[in-house]
Design a protein around this motif. Structure first.
Motif, PDB file in Angstrom:
ATOM      1  N   LEU A  55       0.915  -1.053  -0.117  1.00 23.32           N
ATOM      2  CA  LEU A  55      -0.196  -0.083   0.101  1.00 23.32           C
ATOM      3  C   LEU A  55       0.833   1.172   0.050  1.00 23.32           C
ATOM      4  O   LEU A  55       0.695   2.145  -0.705  1.00 23.32           O
ATOM      5  CB  LEU A  55      -0.986   0.023   1.206  1.00 23.32           C
ATOM      6  N   LEU A  56       1.845   1.432   0.779  1.00 23.88           N
ATOM      7  CA  LEU A  56       2.676   2.488   1.084  1.00 23.88           C
ATOM      8  C   LEU A  56       3.696   2.709  -0.233  1.00 23.88           C
ATOM      9  O   LEU A  56       4.017   3.784  -0.761  1.00 23.88           O
ATOM     10  CB  LEU A  56       3.730   2.230   2.176  1.00 23.88           C
TER      11      LEU A  56
ATOM     12  N   VAL B 143      -7.045  -3.758   7.902  1.00 23.52           N
ATOM     13  CA  VAL B 143      -7.379  -2.361   7.794  1.00 23.52           C
ATOM     14  C   VAL B 143      -8.129  -2.093   6.679  1.00 23.52           C
ATOM     15  O   VAL B 143      -8.752  -3.086   6.203  1.00 23.52           O
ATOM     16  CB  VAL B 143      -6.073  -1.543   7.532  1.00 23.52           C
ATOM     17  N   VAL B 144      -8.558  -0.975   6.905  1.00 21.26           N
ATOM     18  CA  VAL B 144      -9.625  -0.583   5.555  1.00 21.26           C
ATOM     19  C   VAL B 144      -8.492   0.169   4.649  1.00 21.26           C
ATOM     20  O   VAL B 144      -8.397   1.340   4.780  1.00 21.26           O
ATOM     21  CB  VAL B 144     -10.798   0.594   6.049  1.00 21.26           C
ATOM     22  N   PRO B 145      -8.109  -0.550   3.647  1.00 20.19           N
ATOM     23  CA  PRO B 145      -6.964  -0.058   2.662  1.00 20.19           C
ATOM     24  C   PRO B 145      -7.145   1.354   2.096  1.00 20.19           C
ATOM     25  O   PRO B 145      -6.557   2.068   1.924  1.00 20.19           O
ATOM     26  CB  PRO B 145      -6.773  -0.976   1.531  1.00 20.19           C
ATOM     27  N   THR B 146      -8.407   1.552   1.666  1.00 18.22           N
ATOM     28  CA  THR B 146      -8.960   2.800   1.047  1.00 18.22           C
ATOM     29  C   THR B 146      -8.924   3.842   2.102  1.00 18.22           C
ATOM     30  O   THR B 146      -8.272   5.009   1.802  1.00 18.22           O
ATOM     31  CB  THR B 146     -10.335   2.860   0.386  1.00 18.22           C
TER      32      THR B 146
ATOM     33  N   LYS C 285       2.720   6.846  -6.582  1.00 21.53           N
ATOM     34  CA  LYS C 285       1.307   7.793  -7.156  1.00 21.53           C
ATOM     35  C   LYS C 285       1.594   9.042  -7.002  1.00 21.53           C
ATOM     36  O   LYS C 285       1.353  10.012  -7.704  1.00 21.53           O
ATOM     37  CB  LYS C 285       0.068   7.324  -6.319  1.00 21.53           C
ATOM     38  N   ILE C 286       2.268   9.524  -5.724  1.00 22.81           N
ATOM     39  CA  ILE C 286       2.614  10.915  -5.422  1.00 22.81           C
ATOM     40  C   ILE C 286       4.133  11.559  -5.560  1.00 22.81           C
ATOM     41  O   ILE C 286       4.621  12.430  -5.402  1.00 22.81           O
ATOM     42  CB  ILE C 286       1.937  11.163  -4.324  1.00 22.81           C
TER      43      ILE C 286
ATOM     44  N   ASP D 284      10.808   3.673   1.622  1.00 25.29           N
ATOM     45  CA  ASP D 284      11.638   2.368   2.089  1.00 25.29           C
ATOM     46  C   ASP D 284      10.670   1.796   3.016  1.00 25.29           C
ATOM     47  O   ASP D 284      10.309   2.071   4.073  1.00 25.29           O
ATOM     48  CB  ASP D 284      12.777   3.082   2.778  1.00 25.29           C
ATOM     49  N   ALA D 285      10.220   0.448   2.225  1.00 28.74           N
ATOM     50  CA  ALA D 285       9.107  -0.313   2.783  1.00 28.74           C
ATOM     51  C   ALA D 285       9.805  -1.467   3.329  1.00 28.74           C
ATOM     52  O   ALA D 285       9.204  -2.476   3.737  1.00 28.74           O
ATOM     53  CB  ALA D 285       7.837  -0.456   2.085  1.00 28.74           C
ATOM     54  N   GLY D 286      11.002  -1.883   3.335  1.00 29.66           N
ATOM     55  CA  GLY D 286      11.820  -3.054   3.711  1.00 29.66           C
ATOM     56  C   GLY D 286      11.431  -4.216   2.636  1.00 29.66           C
ATOM     57  O   GLY D 286      10.645  -4.202   1.624  1.00 29.66           O
ATOM     58  N   THR D 287      11.546  -5.301   3.155  1.00 30.75           N
ATOM     59  CA  THR D 287      11.410  -6.559   2.157  1.00 30.75           C
ATOM     60  C   THR D 287      10.380  -7.473   2.717  1.00 30.75           C
ATOM     61  O   THR D 287       9.686  -8.331   2.189  1.00 30.75           O
ATOM     62  CB  THR D 287      12.719  -7.329   2.135  1.00 30.75           C
ATOM     63  N   GLN D 288       9.957  -7.335   3.880  1.00 29.68           N
ATOM     64  CA  GLN D 288       8.813  -8.254   4.644  1.00 29.68           C
ATOM     65  C   GLN D 288       7.550  -7.486   4.512  1.00 29.68           C
ATOM     66  O   GLN D 288       7.449  -6.253   4.760  1.00 29.68           O
ATOM     67  CB  GLN D 288       9.453  -8.614   6.142  1.00 29.68           C
ATOM     68  N   ALA D 289       6.607  -8.430   4.451  1.00 32.81           N
ATOM     69  CA  ALA D 289       5.266  -8.056   4.424  1.00 32.81           C
ATOM     70  C   ALA D 289       4.876  -7.356   5.964  1.00 32.81           C
ATOM     71  O   ALA D 289       5.253  -8.172   6.814  1.00 32.81           O
ATOM     72  CB  ALA D 289       4.207  -9.333   3.895  1.00 32.81           C
TER      73      ALA D 289
END
Length: 141
Positions: free
Chosen positions: A12-13, A35-38, A19-20, A25-30
């Motif tokens: 998501l990040l 959550v409510v993604p939207t 997009k913007i 830097d989101a790392g490699t692990q999920a």
């Protein structure tokens, strides 16, 4: 009304960063949370857009976002750090100037704070390890 669903905050990040056009830097692990993604995407985008708007001399330049996790199981918390120069919580929600028209961004940040709160998180700002940062925590709804 919406129902939370399992979502990887890392994906998501990263999508939001593309997009913007902000470095992520989101790392490699999920980092999977219910959550409510939207709503989470809307909230994070509103905060990031407001930060950019309130740094007119810098804009997106030098702005970065890091995603990490703390805890495990039902205590898993996503920690999102927005880093860059001239970041203060007051800078996220600026006071309107005399005679100005309230902007959508300020309403968006107010809604973003509520979305974060509904997801068991909070938003803080202050000095970080590498300079000023805004820290957002999100947990499963």
């Amino acid at each position: 009304e919406v129902d939370p669903e399992p979502a990887d905050l890392r994906n998501l990040l990263q999508e939001l960063g593309r997009k913007i056009d902000v470095a992520v830097d989101a790392g490699t692990q999920a980092i999977a949370l219910n959550v409510v993604p939207t709503l989470v995407e809307f909230g994070l985008q509103a905060i990031l857009n407001s930060v950019v708007e309130n740094r007119p001399e810098l804009g997106k330049r030098g702005l970065s976002v890091q995603l990490r996790a703390s805890g495990e199981g039902d205590q898993l918390t996503a920690l999102i750090a927005i880093q860059g120069e001239k970041l203060e919580l007051e800078g996220v929600v600026p006071l309107p100037e005399p005679g100005s028209i309230p902007s959508h961004g300020r309403i968006g940040v107010f809604i973003a704070k509520e979305i974060i709160r509904l997801h068991g998180g909070e938003i803080l700002s202050g000095p970080g390890m590498e300079g000023p940062e805004i820290l957002i925590s999100i947990r499963s709804w």
